[in-house]
Scaffold this motif. Structure first.
Motif, PDB file in Angstrom:
ATOM      1  N   SER A 233     -13.269  -7.605   5.145  1.00  0.00           N
ATOM      2  CA  SER A 233     -12.258  -6.815   4.440  1.00  0.00           C
ATOM      3  C   SER A 233     -12.940  -5.738   3.610  1.00  0.00           C
ATOM      4  O   SER A 233     -14.102  -5.851   3.237  1.00  0.00           O
ATOM      5  CB  SER A 233     -11.365  -7.692   3.560  1.00  0.00           C
ATOM      6  OG  SER A 233     -12.092  -8.209   2.464  1.00  0.00           O
ATOM      7  N   LEU A 234     -12.177  -4.674   3.343  1.00  0.00           N
ATOM      8  CA  LEU A 234     -12.603  -3.575   2.485  1.00  0.00           C
ATOM      9  C   LEU A 234     -11.488  -3.333   1.482  1.00  0.00           C
ATOM     10  O   LEU A 234     -10.316  -3.521   1.808  1.00  0.00           O
ATOM     11  CB  LEU A 234     -12.803  -2.285   3.289  1.00  0.00           C
ATOM     12  CG  LEU A 234     -13.754  -2.306   4.475  1.00  0.00           C
ATOM     13  CD1 LEU A 234     -13.573  -1.047   5.308  1.00  0.00           C
ATOM     14  CD2 LEU A 234     -15.179  -2.412   3.994  1.00  0.00           C
ATOM     15  N   CYS A 235     -11.834  -2.898   0.263  1.00  0.00           N
ATOM     16  CA  CYS A 235     -10.811  -2.541  -0.708  1.00  0.00           C
ATOM     17  C   CYS A 235     -11.429  -1.691  -1.806  1.00  0.00           C
ATOM     18  O   CYS A 235     -12.645  -1.562  -1.900  1.00  0.00           O
ATOM     19  CB  CYS A 235     -10.141  -3.778  -1.292  1.00  0.00           C
ATOM     20  SG  CYS A 235     -11.221  -4.809  -2.298  1.00  0.00           S
ATOM     21  N   GLN A 236     -10.563  -1.109  -2.642  1.00  0.00           N
ATOM     22  CA  GLN A 236     -11.028  -0.414  -3.836  1.00  0.00           C
ATOM     23  C   GLN A 236     -11.570  -1.474  -4.801  1.00  0.00           C
ATOM     24  O   GLN A 236     -11.334  -2.667  -4.624  1.00  0.00           O
ATOM     25  CB  GLN A 236      -9.901   0.372  -4.476  1.00  0.00           C
ATOM     26  CG  GLN A 236      -9.272   1.445  -3.599  1.00  0.00           C
ATOM     27  CD  GLN A 236     -10.222   2.559  -3.214  1.00  0.00           C
ATOM     28  OE1 GLN A 236     -10.868   2.479  -2.184  1.00  0.00           O
ATOM     29  NE2 GLN A 236     -10.298   3.597  -4.022  1.00  0.00           N
ATOM     30  N   GLY A 237     -12.241  -1.030  -5.854  1.00  0.00           N
ATOM     31  CA  GLY A 237     -12.974  -1.898  -6.766  1.00  0.00           C
ATOM     32  C   GLY A 237     -12.324  -3.192  -7.205  1.00  0.00           C
ATOM     33  O   GLY A 237     -12.963  -4.224  -7.223  1.00  0.00           O
ATOM     34  N   VAL A 238     -11.048  -3.179  -7.572  1.00  0.00           N
ATOM     35  CA  VAL A 238     -10.419  -4.404  -8.058  1.00  0.00           C
ATOM     36  C   VAL A 238      -9.394  -4.965  -7.079  1.00  0.00           C
ATOM     37  O   VAL A 238      -8.585  -5.810  -7.436  1.00  0.00           O
ATOM     38  CB  VAL A 238      -9.774  -4.191  -9.448  1.00  0.00           C
ATOM     39  CG1 VAL A 238     -10.828  -3.936 -10.499  1.00  0.00           C
ATOM     40  CG2 VAL A 238      -8.762  -3.061  -9.429  1.00  0.00           C
ATOM     41  N   GLY A 239      -9.401  -4.475  -5.852  1.00  0.00           N
ATOM     42  CA  GLY A 239      -8.549  -5.059  -4.820  1.00  0.00           C
ATOM     43  C   GLY A 239      -7.478  -4.167  -4.242  1.00  0.00           C
ATOM     44  O   GLY A 239      -6.787  -4.570  -3.311  1.00  0.00           O
ATOM     45  N   GLY A 240      -7.297  -2.951  -4.758  1.00  0.00           N
ATOM     46  CA  GLY A 240      -6.284  -2.041  -4.211  1.00  0.00           C
ATOM     47  C   GLY A 240      -6.699  -1.475  -2.865  1.00  0.00           C
ATOM     48  O   GLY A 240      -7.870  -1.495  -2.499  1.00  0.00           O
ATOM     49  N   GLN A 241      -5.727  -0.970  -2.118  1.00  0.00           N
ATOM     50  CA  GLN A 241      -5.967  -0.346  -0.807  1.00  0.00           C
ATOM     51  C   GLN A 241      -6.719  -1.283   0.138  1.00  0.00           C
ATOM     52  O   GLN A 241      -7.559  -0.858   0.913  1.00  0.00           O
ATOM     53  CB  GLN A 241      -6.748   0.962  -0.952  1.00  0.00           C
ATOM     54  CG  GLN A 241      -6.005   2.089  -1.618  1.00  0.00           C
ATOM     55  CD  GLN A 241      -4.815   2.554  -0.809  1.00  0.00           C
ATOM     56  OE1 GLN A 241      -3.702   2.368  -1.230  1.00  0.00           O
ATOM     57  NE2 GLN A 241      -5.035   3.154   0.328  1.00  0.00           N
ATOM     58  N   LYS A 242      -6.425  -2.570   0.091  1.00  0.00           N
ATOM     59  CA  LYS A 242      -7.163  -3.550   0.896  1.00  0.00           C
ATOM     60  C   LYS A 242      -6.834  -3.427   2.380  1.00  0.00           C
ATOM     61  O   LYS A 242      -5.691  -3.191   2.755  1.00  0.00           O
ATOM     62  CB  LYS A 242      -6.855  -4.964   0.421  1.00  0.00           C
ATOM     63  CG  LYS A 242      -7.674  -6.019   1.140  1.00  0.00           C
ATOM     64  CD  LYS A 242      -7.477  -7.395   0.551  1.00  0.00           C
ATOM     65  CE  LYS A 242      -8.375  -8.395   1.266  1.00  0.00           C
ATOM     66  NZ  LYS A 242      -8.277  -9.719   0.654  1.00  0.00           N
ATOM     67  N   VAL A 243      -7.853  -3.607   3.191  1.00  0.00           N
ATOM     68  CA  VAL A 243      -7.686  -3.674   4.641  1.00  0.00           C
ATOM     69  C   VAL A 243      -8.528  -4.841   5.148  1.00  0.00           C
ATOM     70  O   VAL A 243      -9.619  -5.108   4.641  1.00  0.00           O
ATOM     71  CB  VAL A 243      -8.101  -2.347   5.338  1.00  0.00           C
ATOM     72  CG1 VAL A 243      -9.573  -2.051   5.150  1.00  0.00           C
ATOM     73  CG2 VAL A 243      -7.745  -2.371   6.817  1.00  0.00           C
ATOM     74  N   SER A 244      -7.986  -5.560   6.125  1.00  0.00           N
ATOM     75  CA  SER A 244      -8.743  -6.629   6.769  1.00  0.00           C
ATOM     76  C   SER A 244      -8.588  -6.487   8.277  1.00  0.00           C
ATOM     77  O   SER A 244      -7.720  -5.760   8.768  1.00  0.00           O
ATOM     78  CB  SER A 244      -8.260  -8.007   6.294  1.00  0.00           C
ATOM     79  OG  SER A 244      -6.895  -8.180   6.593  1.00  0.00           O
ATOM     80  N   PHE A 245      -9.450  -7.185   8.986  1.00  0.00           N
ATOM     81  CA  PHE A 245      -9.509  -7.054  10.443  1.00  0.00           C
ATOM     82  C   PHE A 245      -9.282  -8.436  11.049  1.00  0.00           C
ATOM     83  O   PHE A 245     -10.125  -9.320  10.912  1.00  0.00           O
ATOM     84  CB  PHE A 245     -10.850  -6.454  10.848  1.00  0.00           C
ATOM     85  CG  PHE A 245     -11.116  -5.142  10.151  1.00  0.00           C
ATOM     86  CD1 PHE A 245     -10.627  -3.957  10.673  1.00  0.00           C
ATOM     87  CD2 PHE A 245     -11.807  -5.103   8.949  1.00  0.00           C
ATOM     88  CE1 PHE A 245     -10.829  -2.763  10.007  1.00  0.00           C
ATOM     89  CE2 PHE A 245     -12.020  -3.900   8.277  1.00  0.00           C
ATOM     90  CZ  PHE A 245     -11.526  -2.728   8.811  1.00  0.00           C
TER      91      PHE A 245
END
Length: 194
Positions: free
Chosen positions: A114-126
């Motif tokens: 997963s990727l996200c902004q610093g505190v968890g926003g805009q999260k994406v997972s595969f």
């Protein structure tokens, strides 16, 4: 290539009962067409008046210029082990979309990245497994997600970098390692939006 034209559409959705809305499902349907269609800036709001409309950003953003020349895209390379936070420096005046390439050193099971902004926003997972040395690409510039050049499923958002600096969390299973490449075209304000 044909010129891209964005058309603003507004629809009224009436409830069948006078009860609180818990969820909404939107299913865009296209028939008898060819080419590429983008659905952007989907917004639901309560009440009869349009209050939060913002036009698409393309007309009032420009690529960052230095001494009158468009600045070339910038790249950030790194190695991530387990979970790491990467800080990117965006010298543009405003946010810029990120193209992210992830190359795992060993096989990763489904749902492990997963990727996200610093505190968890805009999260994406595969949701699918990623084999060792695959090129898992999440490309904000073209709105594509690919694995070794073929379309790949993602769950969540394309990534972006805020102006000046922004933190990006890359999460892998504990003990796993991947090379990561972030690429962005820095942007600047291009004038009045309307």
């Amino acid at each position: 290539m044909a010129e891209i034209a964005f058309i603003r559409l507004a629809e009224v959705i009436n409830r069948k009962q006078d009860m609180r809305v818990v969820s909404v499902t939107v299913k865009p349907t296209i028939a008898d067409c060819s080419g590429t269609i983008y659905f952007t800036d989907l917004m639901l709001q309560e009440g009869p008046a349009l209050t939060g409309y913002t036009p698409h950003t393309e007309p009032f953003l420009k690529k960052l210029r230095v001494d009158g020349e468009v600045k070339a895209p910038v790249w950030f390379n790194g190695v991530v082990r387990g979970e790491e936070t990467v800080i990117l420096f965006n010298l543009g005046e405003t946010s810029a979309g990120l193209d992210v390439h992830l190359y795992p050193k060993s096989d990763l099971e489904a749902g492990a990245v997963s990727l996200c902004q610093g505190v968890g926003g805009q999260k994406v997972s595969f949701p699918n497994a990623v084999p060792a040395e695959a090129d898992l690409a999440l490309l904000a510039s073209t709105r594509q997600c690919t694995k070794n050049g073929s379309p790949e499923k993602k769950e969540g958002f394309y990534q972006y970098s805020a102006a000046w600096d922004s933190k990006h969390k890359v999460t892998l299973p504990e003990g796993k390692t991947a090379r990561v490449l972030f690429e962005m075209q820095e942007m600047q304000d291009g004038g009045e939006p309307i």
